[in-house]
Design an enzyme around this catalytic site. Structure first.
Site, PDB file in Angstrom:
ATOM      1  N   LYS A 235     -11.770  -3.984   5.966  1.00  0.00           N
ATOM      2  CA  LYS A 235     -12.990  -4.546   5.394  1.00  0.00           C
ATOM      3  C   LYS A 235     -12.777  -4.998   3.963  1.00  0.00           C
ATOM      4  CE  LYS A 235     -15.087  -0.043   4.551  1.00  0.00           C
ATOM      5  NZ  LYS A 235     -15.972   0.900   5.186  1.00  0.00           N
ATOM      6  N   ARG A 236     -11.729  -4.527   3.325  1.00  0.00           N
ATOM      7  CA  ARG A 236     -11.458  -4.991   1.967  1.00  0.00           C
ATOM      8  C   ARG A 236     -10.801  -6.369   1.956  1.00  0.00           C
ATOM      9  NH1 ARG A 236     -11.896   0.142   1.436  1.00  0.00           N
ATOM     10  NH2 ARG A 236     -10.077   0.578   2.686  1.00  0.00           N
TER      11      ARG A 236
END
Ligand code: GLU
Length: 469
Positions: A235-236
């Site tokens: 998700k980063r």
């Protein structure tokens, strides 16, 4: 035996596409087996959970077709803390777990920094429970743990290589491994279908099932989802939130079709298939265990195909959130009262064949609703070269004289204006298009002018001409 599966997300962030894939696989498997799908929100990490993430999971599931009210739950793991503690106590009292007061530094001082895992120091010390003492599971010294996995065969783990792992922390709170097993047990789960990331937990969890005296479930560890560099989607780094795809204008049907292709394919040489075919044909034991590539380009192309296949009325309806804005979709650049549904309906079929995601509708039609077009300056510079002023002058005169304001007449007129100047239609169109729509690309020009109408078209051509003085 009724098949019972569960989807057990942790509400610690946006809803991950990999999670959506696992949810759909569970959903289909339950349906095929005449079983039950249970939703359990694993909300025991109080520091990282947020209620809005839970709501996000419920609404994202709803969006891809796992509708609220059509499954069992949601249950919340935090409601079962008493059961988790009772199970830890039972394991302790039965001699299957022991208290340990070693710190990480203590363990490393004994084993050296290279060795991983716990060395069993407290196994036979007979420590009583106490503040700061963790409870560890006593793993068997011998034998193997064979995991029956519908995707991976029978991964086998040597018990002596499994460390005595912690099941309750020093403050006596049970850890994920135990809570997850206890809930699966009390919810009567028969099949655990989840992501490959959890495979290393599985022998430990299966030992807990055995120690608590219940037959373990059948497992299915579905492949990890990776990006084009073969890195696990994160998700980063990657766009992973299902909500982000929804808000960009991916259709739920395209999305769930695509998600089901991560590691599996329907029969025949086809990928775009009706959901009913997927529900019928999907088999867990056909899922490829290798990492599955989430190819956003392919998803986009897929989505474009799905958009083109919609009846026009459904397409118009599907565009609505981008034409008005919602809680999560930014409003369009025009005011609500500027929007003209009839004008939109007139160009919708032209737009439908040209966009890959629904949010692209806005830059394609904004010229119709704004008082003045949003001029893209780079496009202006490209189109308004030498000769543009003369061409616009001639087009204005010719358009003013037109008897019938329709696409065909407009095209013939501009073609003639261009020809008089030795310009092909494409070249003659460019200044007109930019003057009227603000862009060099967009919907077919003459249909656009027809819908925009004579007055507004001429006003814009004259305004552009003034700017060229
Ligand atoms: N809560 C876990 C997660 O979100 C799920 C574990 C499981 O499916 O067993 O990764």
């Amino acid at each position: 035996m009724t098949v019972r599966v569960r989807f057990a997300p942790s509400p610690t962030g946006m809803f991950h596409v990999g999670g959506a894939r696992s949810a759909l696989q569970n959903w289909i498997f339950a349906k095929q087996q005449g079983g039950v799908f249970v939703l359990r929100i694993e909300d025991t990490d109080a520091a990282r959970n947020r209620p809005e993430w839970t709501e996000g999971i419920l609404s994202a599931l709803d969006w891809i077709g796992i509708a609220r009210g059509s499954y069992e739950g949601p249950y919340f793991q935090s409601s079962y803390a008493g059961e988790h503690r009772a199970a830890a106590q039972r394991l302790y009292e039965g001699g299957r777990a022991y208290y340990c007061d070693c710190t990480r530094e203590d363990v490393q001082a004994r084993t050296g920094p290279q060795q991983r895992g716990y060395d069993g120091f407290c196994r036979d010390r007979g420590l009583e429970p106490g503040e700061g003492r963790a409870l560890r599971f006593r793993t068997p010294d011998e034998g193997e743990t064979v995991v029956v996995d519908l995707v991976r065969g029978e991964p086998t783990f040597e018990n002596k290589l499994i460390e005595d792992f912690v099941i309750a922390r020093g403050d006596s709170s049970p850890v994920f491994l135990l809570a997850n097993v206890v809930d699966d047990m009390s919810m009567g789960i028969t099949h655990v279908i989840r992501a490959e990331e959890h495979l290393p937990n599985t022998p430990k969890q299966q030992l807990l099932w055995d120690a608590l005296g219940v037959k373990p479930p059948i497992w299915a560890h579905v492949p990890v989802v990776v990006n084009e560099k073969r890195q696990k989607l994160s998700k980063r780094r990657d766009k992973v939130a299902l909500e982000a795809y929804r808000d960009e204008g991916y259709l739920a049907d395209a999305m769930r079709n695509y998600l089901m292709l991560l590691g599996w394919a329907p029969s025949g040489d086809r990928e775009i298939v009706p959901w009913s075919v997927i529900e019928e044909e999907f088999r867990l034991d056909e899922v490829n265990p290798s990492p599955a590539f989430f190819d956003e380009k392919k998803l986009r192309a897929f989505n474009g195909d799905y958009i083109r296949a919609l009846p026009v009325a459904d397409f118009v309806e599907a565009c609505r959130p981008w034409l008005t804005g919602t809680e999560t979709i930014a409003p369009p650049p025009w005011q609500p009262e500027e929007f003209d549904p009839a004008a939109f309906a007139a160009v919708a079929p032209l737009a439908q064949t040209r966009i890959a995601v629904l949010s692209e509708i806005v830059p394609n039609v904004d010229f119709l609703f704004l008082a003045d077009p949003l001029i893209d300056e780079a496009a202006w510079a490209k189109a308004m070269k030498e000769g543009a002023a003369d061409l616009l002058d001639a087009a204005i005169v010719a358009f003013e004289a037109l008897e019938s304001w329709d696409a065909e007449s407009l095209k013939a007129t501009l073609e003639a204006v261009g020809a008089e100047r030795g310009l092909k239609l494409g070249k003659a169109q460019a200044p007109v298009r930019v003057a009227v729509t603000g862009r060099t690309v967009g919907l077919p020009l003459f249909e656009s002018l027809e819908v925009l109408g004579r007055d507004r078209t001429l006003t814009r051509l004259r305004a552009a001409r003034v700017r060229l003085v």
